[in-house]
Design a protein around this motif. Structure first.
Motif, PDB file in Angstrom:
ATOM      1  N   HIS A  63     -10.282  -1.131  -8.963  1.00 10.54           N
ATOM      2  CA  HIS A  63     -11.636  -0.565  -8.916  1.00 10.54           C
ATOM      3  C   HIS A  63     -11.722   0.354  -7.712  1.00 10.54           C
ATOM      4  CE1 HIS A  63     -12.936  -3.506 -11.895  1.00 10.54           C
ATOM      5  NE2 HIS A  63     -12.298  -4.414 -11.176  1.00 10.54           N
ATOM      6  N   ASN A  64     -11.951   1.638  -7.964  1.00  4.37           N
ATOM      7  CA  ASN A  64     -12.100   2.616  -6.875  1.00  4.37           C
ATOM      8  C   ASN A  64     -10.937   2.549  -5.881  1.00  4.37           C
ATOM      9  OD1 ASN A  64     -14.592   3.505  -7.907  1.00  4.37           O
ATOM     10  ND2 ASN A  64     -15.628   1.802  -6.885  1.00  4.37           N
ATOM     11  N   GLY A  65      -9.731   2.432  -6.394  1.00  6.42           N
ATOM     12  CA  GLY A  65      -8.549   2.398  -5.544  1.00  6.42           C
ATOM     13  C   GLY A  65      -8.266   1.059  -4.890  1.00  6.42           C
ATOM     14  N   ARG A  66      -9.089   0.064  -5.150  1.00  2.38           N
ATOM     15  CA  ARG A  66      -8.894  -1.271  -4.585  1.00  2.38           C
ATOM     16  C   ARG A  66      -8.352  -2.192  -5.668  1.00  2.38           C
ATOM     17  NH1 ARG A  66     -14.002  -4.664  -2.969  1.00  2.38           N
ATOM     18  NH2 ARG A  66     -13.673  -5.524  -5.032  1.00  2.38           N
ATOM     19  N   VAL A  67      -7.382  -3.006  -5.315  1.00  2.22           N
ATOM     20  CA  VAL A  67      -6.804  -3.962  -6.254  1.00  2.22           C
ATOM     21  C   VAL A  67      -7.460  -5.320  -6.038  1.00  2.22           C
ATOM     22  CG1 VAL A  67      -4.698  -5.127  -7.005  1.00  2.22           C
ATOM     23  CG2 VAL A  67      -4.612  -2.725  -6.285  1.00  2.22           C
ATOM     24  N   ASP A  68      -7.978  -5.901  -7.106  1.00  4.14           N
ATOM     25  CA  ASP A  68      -8.561  -7.241  -7.052  1.00  4.14           C
ATOM     26  C   ASP A  68      -7.640  -8.212  -7.778  1.00  4.14           C
ATOM     27  OD1 ASP A  68     -10.912  -6.504  -5.688  1.00  4.14           O
ATOM     28  OD2 ASP A  68     -11.890  -5.946  -7.549  1.00  4.14           O
ATOM     29  N   LEU A  69      -7.347  -9.315  -7.122  1.00  4.69           N
ATOM     30  CA  LEU A  69      -6.565 -10.405  -7.699  1.00  4.69           C
ATOM     31  C   LEU A  69      -7.525 -11.534  -8.007  1.00  4.69           C
ATOM     32  CD1 LEU A  69      -3.910 -12.091  -8.196  1.00  4.69           C
ATOM     33  CD2 LEU A  69      -4.164 -12.787  -5.800  1.00  4.69           C
ATOM     34  N   THR A  70      -7.448 -12.091  -9.203  1.00  7.51           N
ATOM     35  CA  THR A  70      -8.270 -13.246  -9.554  1.00  7.51           C
ATOM     36  C   THR A  70      -7.389 -14.360 -10.099  1.00  7.51           C
ATOM     37  OG1 THR A  70      -8.679 -12.371 -11.776  1.00  7.51           O
ATOM     38  CG2 THR A  70     -10.330 -11.875 -10.085  1.00  7.51           C
ATOM     39  N   VAL A  71      -7.738 -15.567  -9.759  1.00  4.51           N
ATOM     40  CA  VAL A  71      -7.141 -16.758 -10.359  1.00  4.51           C
ATOM     41  C   VAL A  71      -8.318 -17.589 -10.838  1.00  4.51           C
ATOM     42  CG1 VAL A  71      -5.786 -18.843  -9.986  1.00  4.51           C
ATOM     43  CG2 VAL A  71      -5.093 -16.704  -8.886  1.00  4.51           C
TER      44      VAL A  71
END
Length: 117
Positions: A63-71
């Motif tokens: 999102h907007n160049g940011r990587v989000d990691l979810t577990v």
């Protein structure tokens, strides 16, 4: 990411391990071993604190160049009133120093970490 989820499958065959990845490859700068360790710890927590049969999904999104990691998991959740993150909050406050400036120092620290992601 594939390796660490594969390791989780071996360690927790009673759980269902899923990946939710974007179609395009995602590059995350950083220490590969440390990233593997952090994700492995999150997956180990999911395995340890949920019953067999739980589905655990590890996802990446950009999102907007940011990587989000979810577990995420479909386990029973955290019981009402149980403060599982309390010791981490106390640790942040201790690092921030005493007095009325604690909340501001913690907030400044959080903003600094966000900016470096």
């Amino acid at each position: 990411m594939l390796d660490v989820v594969g390791d989780a499958r071996i360690a927790g065959p009673g759980h269902s391990w899923k990946l939710a990845l974007p179609e395009d490859p995602v590059i995350v700068p950083g220490d590969v071993q440390r990233l593997h360790q952090v994700i492995g710890n999150l997956l180990s927590n999911a395995r340890t604190h949920t019953p067999p049969g739980t589905t655990v999904t590890t996802g990446l999104s950009v999102h907007n160049g940011r990587v989000d990691l979810t577990v995420t998991d479909d386990g029973p959740g955290i019981p009402e009133g149980l403060e599982v993150f309390e010791r981490f909050a106390r640790g942040l406050l201790a690092v921030a120093g005493g007095g009325q400036h604690r909340a501001g120092a913690v907030d400044r620290g959080r903003r600094g970490r966000r900016a470096r992601r």
